[in-house]
Design an enzyme around this catalytic site. Structure first.
Site, PDB file in Angstrom:
ATOM      1  N   SER A 109      -0.600   4.260   5.566  1.00 55.64           N
ATOM      2  CA  SER A 109      -1.372   3.459   4.556  1.00 55.64           C
ATOM      3  C   SER A 109      -2.751   3.488   5.205  1.00 55.64           C
ATOM      4  O   SER A 109      -3.871   3.132   4.516  1.00 55.64           O
ATOM      5  CB  SER A 109      -0.677   1.903   4.314  1.00 55.64           C
ATOM      6  OG  SER A 109       0.501   1.883   3.626  1.00 55.64           O
ATOM      7  N   ARG A 110      -2.863   3.606   6.457  1.00 54.54           N
ATOM      8  CA  ARG A 110      -4.367   3.296   7.209  1.00 54.54           C
ATOM      9  C   ARG A 110      -5.096   4.938   7.009  1.00 54.54           C
ATOM     10  O   ARG A 110      -6.218   4.785   7.368  1.00 54.54           O
ATOM     11  CB  ARG A 110      -3.801   3.066   8.699  1.00 54.54           C
ATOM     12  CG  ARG A 110      -3.472   1.634   8.778  1.00 54.54           C
ATOM     13  CD  ARG A 110      -3.562   1.495  10.391  1.00 54.54           C
ATOM     14  NE  ARG A 110      -3.340  -0.102  10.595  1.00 54.54           N
ATOM     15  CZ  ARG A 110      -2.047  -0.611  10.794  1.00 54.54           C
ATOM     16  NH1 ARG A 110      -0.899   0.229  11.065  1.00 54.54           N
ATOM     17  NH2 ARG A 110      -2.058  -1.739  10.893  1.00 54.54           N
TER      18      ARG A 110
ATOM     19  N   GLY B 122      11.300   4.485   8.329  1.00 58.52           N
ATOM     20  CA  GLY B 122      10.770   5.776   8.641  1.00 58.52           C
ATOM     21  C   GLY B 122      10.716   6.080   9.806  1.00 58.52           C
ATOM     22  O   GLY B 122      10.305   5.120  10.706  1.00 58.52           O
TER      23      GLY B 122
ATOM     24  N   ALA C  94       0.853  -1.153  -0.072  1.00 56.88           N
ATOM     25  CA  ALA C  94      -0.122  -0.066  -0.035  1.00 56.88           C
ATOM     26  C   ALA C  94       0.853   1.202   0.074  1.00 56.88           C
ATOM     27  O   ALA C  94       0.742   2.064   0.975  1.00 56.88           O
ATOM     28  CB  ALA C  94      -1.043  -0.172   1.115  1.00 56.88           C
ATOM     29  N   LEU C  95       1.890   1.109  -0.876  1.00 56.22           N
ATOM     30  CA  LEU C  95       2.902   2.228  -0.928  1.00 56.22           C
ATOM     31  C   LEU C  95       2.527   3.690  -1.134  1.00 56.22           C
ATOM     32  O   LEU C  95       1.201   3.784  -1.955  1.00 56.22           O
ATOM     33  CB  LEU C  95       3.916   1.762  -2.000  1.00 56.22           C
ATOM     34  CG  LEU C  95       4.750   0.576  -1.886  1.00 56.22           C
ATOM     35  CD1 LEU C  95       6.033   0.436  -2.622  1.00 56.22           C
ATOM     36  CD2 LEU C  95       5.011   0.204  -0.489  1.00 56.22           C
ATOM     37  N   HIS C  96       2.829   4.741  -0.664  1.00 60.64           N
ATOM     38  CA  HIS C  96       2.703   5.972  -0.738  1.00 60.64           C
ATOM     39  C   HIS C  96       3.891   7.036  -1.004  1.00 60.64           C
ATOM     40  O   HIS C  96       4.948   6.351  -0.935  1.00 60.64           O
ATOM     41  CB  HIS C  96       1.568   6.425   0.401  1.00 60.64           C
ATOM     42  CG  HIS C  96       2.239   6.089   1.739  1.00 60.64           C
ATOM     43  ND1 HIS C  96       3.283   6.809   2.076  1.00 60.64           N
ATOM     44  CD2 HIS C  96       1.553   5.351   2.732  1.00 60.64           C
ATOM     45  CE1 HIS C  96       3.216   6.306   3.560  1.00 60.64           C
ATOM     46  NE2 HIS C  96       2.427   5.376   3.842  1.00 60.64           N
TER      47      HIS C  96
ATOM     48  N   LEU D  67       1.818  10.721   6.685  1.00 60.97           N
ATOM     49  CA  LEU D  67       1.510   9.718   5.716  1.00 60.97           C
ATOM     50  C   LEU D  67       1.498   8.293   6.330  1.00 60.97           C
ATOM     51  O   LEU D  67       2.268   7.846   6.856  1.00 60.97           O
ATOM     52  CB  LEU D  67       2.267   9.859   4.547  1.00 60.97           C
ATOM     53  CG  LEU D  67       2.406  11.049   3.636  1.00 60.97           C
ATOM     54  CD1 LEU D  67       3.148  10.963   2.314  1.00 60.97           C
ATOM     55  CD2 LEU D  67       0.940  10.924   2.706  1.00 60.97           C
TER      56      LEU D  67
ATOM     57  N   GLY E  71       5.256   8.557   1.075  1.00 59.91           N
ATOM     58  CA  GLY E  71       6.243   8.210   2.426  1.00 59.91           C
ATOM     59  C   GLY E  71       7.389   7.211   2.069  1.00 59.91           C
ATOM     60  O   GLY E  71       8.345   7.305   2.352  1.00 59.91           O
ATOM     61  N   HIS E  72       6.885   6.279   1.471  1.00 64.58           N
ATOM     62  CA  HIS E  72       7.642   4.896   0.867  1.00 64.58           C
ATOM     63  C   HIS E  72       8.363   5.501  -0.038  1.00 64.58           C
ATOM     64  O   HIS E  72       9.767   5.119  -0.411  1.00 64.58           O
ATOM     65  CB  HIS E  72       6.777   3.889   0.671  1.00 64.58           C
ATOM     66  CG  HIS E  72       5.987   3.178   1.733  1.00 64.58           C
ATOM     67  ND1 HIS E  72       4.441   3.520   1.646  1.00 64.58           N
ATOM     68  CD2 HIS E  72       6.206   2.332   2.740  1.00 64.58           C
ATOM     69  CE1 HIS E  72       3.938   2.709   2.598  1.00 64.58           C
ATOM     70  NE2 HIS E  72       5.048   2.287   3.378  1.00 64.58           N
TER      71      HIS E  72
END
Length: 333
Positions: free
Chosen positions: A187-188, A148, A29-31, A185, A33-34
Site C-alpha cells: 500500500s505504501r 502475506g 488500501a487494498l491491492h 506489492l 496482493g490483498h
C-alpha cells in the site's frame, strides 16, 4: 455476490455462520496482493464457508513520526475489490469500536522475536500488531486466518502467539505478490515518485541476487555429490576430460559451510549500488534468518531460511523478503 459491510462487533456477532470462516486482516488500501489473500481464503473456507476481510488502520502499531495520519484510507474501493475477490463480508470498525476504553492497558507482547529487525527499527510495533490481531481473532472467531509472507516477521510472531496462547486457529502464509518489475506489492508503493520507484527496485534486485547465488551454490553442491571422492576414480574422470569439472565441484563442496555468507554478500553488493542512486537507498537492515525466531543463521545452517531487507527511499520505508532452503551437506537439493 454482494459483500456485506459491517462496522460493529454486534453486527459481526449477529451474522449467521455457515461452514468454515476464513479471515484476512488488512489496514485497507487494498491491492492485488490483498486480492490474492482473499482468493486463498475463499479456497480455504470452501464452497460452504465464509470469508471475512477486516479493514482497520491500527494506531497501536505506528510509532512516533510514522505515517499513521497519511496512511491511505479507501474503504469504498476496498469493498469493491474484496467483493470481486470473493469476500462475503468486510468488517471495518472505528478506532473506538476496537478500543472502546482508549488505548488498552493490557496488551500482547511479542517477546524476544519482537525486538529484532523490524522490532528494533520500530520499537513496540509488534506488540501493537499482536494486540490488534488477538482482538480481531476474538471478534471474528475464524477457523483459519491468512497473512502475506511479505511481512514475514509479522507472520512469524502471529504464528508464535497463536501457538503459545492456544488460540486453536490455523494460520496460513500466502506468497508475496510482485509487480511486473519485481517490486513487492505494498500500500505504501503509491507514495513513491518515478525516481524513488527506480531506487526502490534495489530491494527486490538484492533479494534476487542472493537467491541466484544460493541456487548456483546448491546446483554446484549437488554436482559435487556426483564427483568420485577416491583418487583412482578422479583420475579416471580426468582421463576423459572431466578434471576441471571435478575440481570446481569439489571446491564448491568445500565452500558450502560459507553458503549463508555468500548469499548475504551477493545481496549486499546490489544494495551498496543503491546508495549512489538519486534519490539514494537508505538501508535499514539486510538479514538472513531462521523463520522460527528471526535470529541470523550460521554458515552451517540447514533448513528453511528468510532473506529479508528493509530500507527507506525518500520518506517511504519498504520491506521485502524471499524464502530460501539450505540443504544438509551430502543431501540432494
Amino acid at each position: 455476490m454482494t459483500t456485506a459491510l459491517l462496522s460493529t462487533a454486534d453486527e459481526l456477532r449477529a451474522r449467521e455462520r455457515h461452514g468454515r470462516r476464513a479471515v484476512v486482516m488488512t489496514m485497507g488500501a487494498l491491492h492485488e496482493g490483498h486480492a490474492t489473500l482473499i482468493r486463498a481464503a475463499r479456497e480455504a473456507a470452501g464452497p460452504d464457508g465464509e470469508v471475512v476481510v477486516t479493514v482497520f488502520v491500527n494506531p497501536l502499531q505506528f510509532g512516533a513520526g510514522e505515517d499513521l495520519d497519511r496512511y491511505p484510507r479507501t474503504l469504498e474501493a476496498d469493498l469493491k475489490l474484496a467483493e470481486q475477490a470473493g469476500a462475503d463480508a468486510v468488517f471495518a470498525p472505528s478506532v473506538d469500536e476496537v478500543y472502546p476504553g482508549g488505548r488498552p492497558q493490557v496488551r500482547v507482547t511479542a517477546g524476544p522475536m519482537g525486538d529484532l529487525l523490524e522490532g528494533a527499527s520500530r520499537p513496540g510495533h509488534f506488540d501493537g500488531v499482536l494486540t490488534v490481531v488477538a482482538k480481531l481473532l476474538h471478534l471474528t472467531r475464524p477457523d483459519v486466518a491468512l497473512f502475506g509472507q511479505k511481512d514475514a516477521q509479522q507472520l512469524a510472531v502471529i504464528r508464535r502467539m497463536v501457538r503459545d496462547l492456544n488460540f486453536g486457529i490455523e494460520i496460513i502464509g500466502v506468497p508475496t505478490v510482485r509487480e511486473a518489475d519485481g517490486l513487492a506489492l505494498s500500500s505504501r508503493n503509491r507514495y513513491l515518485s518515478a525516481d524513488e520507484r527506480r531506487t526502490a527496485l534495489t530491494l527486490s534486485r538484492a533479494l534476487f541476487a542472493g537467491r541466484d547465488r544460493h541456487a548456483a551454490q546448491e546446483a554446484l553442491r549437488a554436482r559435487a555429490l556426483e564427483v568420485p571422492s577416491t583418487r583412482a576414480r578422479a583420475e579416471a574422470l580426468s582421463a576423459i576430460g572431466e578434471s576441471r569439472a571435478a575440481a570446481d565441484a569439489h571446491a564448491v563442496a568445500k565452500a558450502v559451510p560459507n553458503a549463508a555468507a555468500a548469499v548475504r554478500a551477493a545481496a549486499r553488493a546490489v544494495l551498496d549500488e543503491g546508495v549512489h542512486f538519486d534519490p539514494p537507498l537508505e538501508l535499514d537492515y539486510l538479514a538472513l534468518v531462521d523463520p522460527a525466531d528471526f535470529t541470523e543463521i550460521d554458515d552451517d545452517f540447514t533448513g528453511e531460511a528468510v532473506l529479508a531487507v528493509a530500507a527507506r527511499v525518500g520518506t517511504t520505508r519498504l520491506i521485502d523478503n524471499i524464502p530460501l532452503t539450505f540443504a544438509a551437506p551430502g543431501a540432494a537439493s
